[in-house]
Design an enzyme around this catalytic site. Structure first.
Site, mmCIF file in Angstrom:
data_model
loop_
_atom_site.group_PDB
_atom_site.id
_atom_site.type_symbol
_atom_site.label_atom_id
_atom_site.label_comp_id
_atom_site.label_asym_id
_atom_site.label_seq_id
_atom_site.Cartn_x
_atom_site.Cartn_y
_atom_site.Cartn_z
ATOM 1 N N ASP A 171 0.446 -0.992 -0.501
ATOM 2 C CA ASP A 171 0.136 -0.549 0.036
ATOM 3 C C ASP A 171 0.965 1.365 -0.054
ATOM 4 O OD1 ASP A 171 -2.714 -0.532 -0.527
ATOM 5 O OD2 ASP A 171 -3.289 0.497 1.807
ATOM 6 N N LYS A 295 -6.790 -0.769 5.626
ATOM 7 C CA LYS A 295 -6.476 -2.127 5.707
ATOM 8 C C LYS A 295 -6.981 -2.878 4.660
ATOM 9 C CE LYS A 295 -4.510 -5.924 8.038
ATOM 10 N NZ LYS A 295 -4.426 -6.824 9.555
ATOM 11 N N ASP A 319 0.150 -10.062 9.222
ATOM 12 C CA ASP A 319 0.588 -8.858 9.108
ATOM 13 C C ASP A 319 1.965 -8.453 8.364
ATOM 14 O OD1 ASP A 319 -1.676 -7.323 10.144
ATOM 15 O OD2 ASP A 319 -1.227 -7.297 11.902
ATOM 16 N N ASP A 477 -11.009 -5.797 11.291
ATOM 17 C CA ASP A 477 -10.723 -7.007 11.926
ATOM 18 C C ASP A 477 -11.962 -7.308 12.847
ATOM 19 O OD1 ASP A 477 -9.993 -5.808 13.764
ATOM 20 O OD2 ASP A 477 -8.411 -7.000 13.840
#
Length: 689
Positions: A171, A295, A319, A477
């Site tokens: 990203d 994310k 991660d 999440d």
């Protein structure tokens, strides 16, 4: 590009053939599993009994406490012998803490532990494929060498190479990351065969050669192994030197304005590639004027891109700093995904464990309570929530509902999933094992992939709302798994004796509080919305499960009673106002009982997880420090965002390991100075919000 709608509809025949193939394997597996299950669930009976006795007795004590406080306030209203406001404020604090405590007891109601039997899995040919999603966002805070070690460790999992595809989402749009991936691929061609040939148990090269928890038990030590180990170590040092050198260049910086870049990292050695997992670099389109959804947006881009390349039914989310420590984690997860419960199983969550925990862990960086108590308790109900990393997720669970085989409305599908016909087709297909590694991305396919990873693809669709990872909160999440559980999906929590994944945790109070502030703002954002679990959850999931989610969303509100109890009693004492019963009063025993019993329960819980009683001191201190700092700042930020005064932001945690900082965290003499510096930094940062 022109597409025929019949092309999508006819794909059902392909999907049915592929489903029949897996069903034949699953029928044989289920027959075998009837007498030899792939996993077992054990209720912690002793812990369950102790927990329920504690809940019952503590509830009675809290009821007496509330009665005392309410009767005292009513008496003061009549007699007016003392100021009423201090008593009201303390009553509000006690009610808030009591409410949060009641919610938290849902975690203690039915704790369980699970066992798996990977040796009972079917042959490799019948195992389902897995896509690995690894996300990185900032090459300065997330060093490329650490990211590449995570990539290489994922490629080394004990799983059929043809059924493993590793994706890295960059990203930051940094060209150095792509160069580092090419170096990682070259090194992996040596590392992966070495690990599988000799059964190396620590599959992250950095950890293996640094002797970080190396366990070579069972390896055959001979001259051949010793010579090859020296050779591989030399290649790793060369690889690490190259990656470190390019990451120190001026080009190692984030780029927030670029087109989509998707590339399969490979070379001309086709024969070798067929023995290696596929490695794919993805950098979605970034524009300064576009909201990229942090994310969650990156994961959804990976979800779409991977659907046209590998389209594996299961996804391992990692991660960039959380490397694979146990090569067998994929097989352990498949013991749940291939069991009879698999039709409703959304994901298998593994605990996060860390290799850089200081000796005393004075900042509670291990998150012991979360991964050794809370998630085990949720597992006894309908399963834990996603923890951002270390999970094996079913791809289908990220879609709105189970995909139909008949009566497909293409217009509705495009309104939901976007305009790509190739993506819609992939939703009704399974993984293709006969992929030509050397020609994976044709020009037409690459053009379609760039469309799927473009900024505007999600416009006027349900991505992030009803499809994929949810965008409503920065804690994507938590909110994503909450939606899954509301739609009757279940999850399981598996905590193996050997850490399946290892990562780096925060080692300074500054990073810990900033991380806590980010989590707090996201959780409070959900708690104050129409999706508040205490309101939205009970009609869609069990009351205990909704209480678990409600506690996670509302526990940061403890900042209010903390600040009240940290100031009002002291001010009342200085002004001669009595806010607590005298020692000779029977109600004094109630306050004493609540205090002593809650701390004894905390000590027992710590002892049951194998930790020392010093952890009790550290956790109590961290609980209070975070309660009056990051929980306050995060809550204020979320409220201001709700009022439109601020926009959501995401600050990646610093993954750069500072050796001096790590060493100093082991010595108490540094705590006072560091805390002072941290408070100044937090105040400066808050003034910029």
């Amino acid at each position: 590009m022109n597409y025929n709608y019949n092309y999508i509809i006819n794909s059902h025949e392909t999907r049915e053939r592929e489903q029949n193939h897996y069903q034949r394997g699953n029928m044989a597996l289920n027959t075998h599993s009837a007498s030899h299950p792939l996993n077992l669930c054990h209720v912690k009976t002793r812990t369950l009994i102790i927990n329920r006795l504690y809940i019952f007795s503590h509830s009675i004590a809290i009821a007496f406490l509330i009665y005392y406080r309410a009767s005292s306030i009513l008496t003061l209203i009549v007699t007016k012998t003392q100021p009423l406001i201090p008593h009201l404020l303390i009553f509000i604090a006690e009610l808030t803490l009591s409410f949060i405590w009641i919610l938290s007891q849902s975690f203690l109601w039915r704790p369980v532990i699970r066992t798996v039997f990977p040796e009972r899995l079917p042959e490799d040919e019948q195992l389902p494929p897995i896509d690995v999603f690894i996300c990185t966002a900032d090459p300065e805070k997330e060093p490329p060498l650490g990211v590449m070690n995570t990539v290489v460790s994922a490629m080394t999992l004990n799983y059929p190479a043809r059924k493993l595809t590793v994706y890295l989402s960059d990203d930051g749009g940094c060209p150095v990351t792509l160069e580092a991936m090419s170096e990682a691929w070259r090194f992996a061609k040596t590392w992966v065969p070495f690990c599988k040939k000799y059964g190396v148990k620590i599959i992250c090269p950095e950890a293996y050669f640094a002797e970080r928890g190396v366990d070579d038990e069972g390896l055959v030590y001979n001259d051949e192994f010793a010579a090859e180990k020296v050779k591989v170590k030399g290649e790793y040092e060369s690889f690490a030197h190259k990656v470190t050198k390019i990451s120190e260049s001026e080009r190692c910086r984030s780029n927030k304005d670029h087109s989509s870049v998707v590339e399969v990292v490979s070379d001309e050695s086709v024969h070798t590639q067929r023995e290696m997992p596929l490695l794919v670099y993805v950098s979605r389109e970034k524009r300064p004027y576009h909201n990229h959804q942090f994310k969650a947006g990156s994961l959804n881009a990976l979800l779409r891109v991977s659907s046209l390349i590998s389209n594996s039914p299961y996804i391992l989310g990692l991660d960039c700093d959380m490397y694979c420590n146990d090569a067998n984690s994929a097989r352990q997860a498949m013991c749940f995904h291939l069991a009879p419960i698999s039709s409703s199983l959304a994901f298998v969550q593994f605990p996060q464990r860390f290799y850089n925990i200081s000796k005393h862990d004075i900042y509670e960086s291990e998150l012991r309570s979360t991964f050794k108590t809370l998630w085990s308790g949720m597992d006894g109900i309908k399963g834990p929530c996603l923890s951002g990393t270390c999970y094996y997720l079913k791809r289908e669970a990220l879609y709105t509902h189970h995909l139909p085989l008949e009566d497909i409305n293409l217009k509705e599908l495009k309104e939901c999933f976007g305009s790509s016909n190739d993506f819609l087709k992939s939703m009704h297909q399974k993984y293709c094992e006969n992929m030509d590694y050397g020609k994976v991305l044709s020009d037409g396919l690459l053009q379609e992939i760039k469309l799927l990873s473009s900024c505007g693809y999600e416009n006027n669709t349900k991505w992030g709302k009803e499809v994929g990872f949810r965008y409503f909160s920065v804690v994507e999440d938590y909110f994503t798994s909450f939606n899954m559980h509301c739609k009757k999906w279940v999850s399981v929590y598996y905590m193996p004796q050997k850490a399946a994944f290892l990562g780096s945790c925060t080692t300074s109070l500054n990073d810990s509080l900033i991380q806590g502030t980010r989590w707090t703002s996201g959780l409070i954002e959900v708690a104050l919305s129409r999706f508040s679990p205490i309101i939205y959850g009970p009609s869609r999931m069990s009351i205990l499960h909704s209480f678990c989610y409600a506690w996670l969303a509302s526990f940061p509100f403890t900042f209010l009673p903390f600040w009240i109890l940290a100031t009002i009693p002291q001010l009342a004492l200085l002004n001669g106002v009595t806010v607590y019963p005298e020692v000779k009063s029977p109600f004094f025993l109630i306050f004493l009982y609540v205090f002593v019993l809650s701390n004894l329960q905390h000590m027992r819980e710590i002892h049951s997880t194998g930790a020392s009683l010093k952890v009790w001191i550290y956790e109590q201190r961290t609980w209070m420090v975070k309660g009056i700092t990051c929980h306050l700042y995060g809550s204020m930020y979320a409220i201001m965002e709700k009022l439109g005064a601020k926009e959501a932001s995401f600050l990646p945690t610093n993954k750069v390991i500072d050796d001096d900082q790590w060493i100093h965290s082991n010595f108490r003499s540094h705590i006072v100075v560091e805390n002072y510096v941290v408070l100044v930094q937090l105040l400066n940062q808050w003034s910029r919000f």
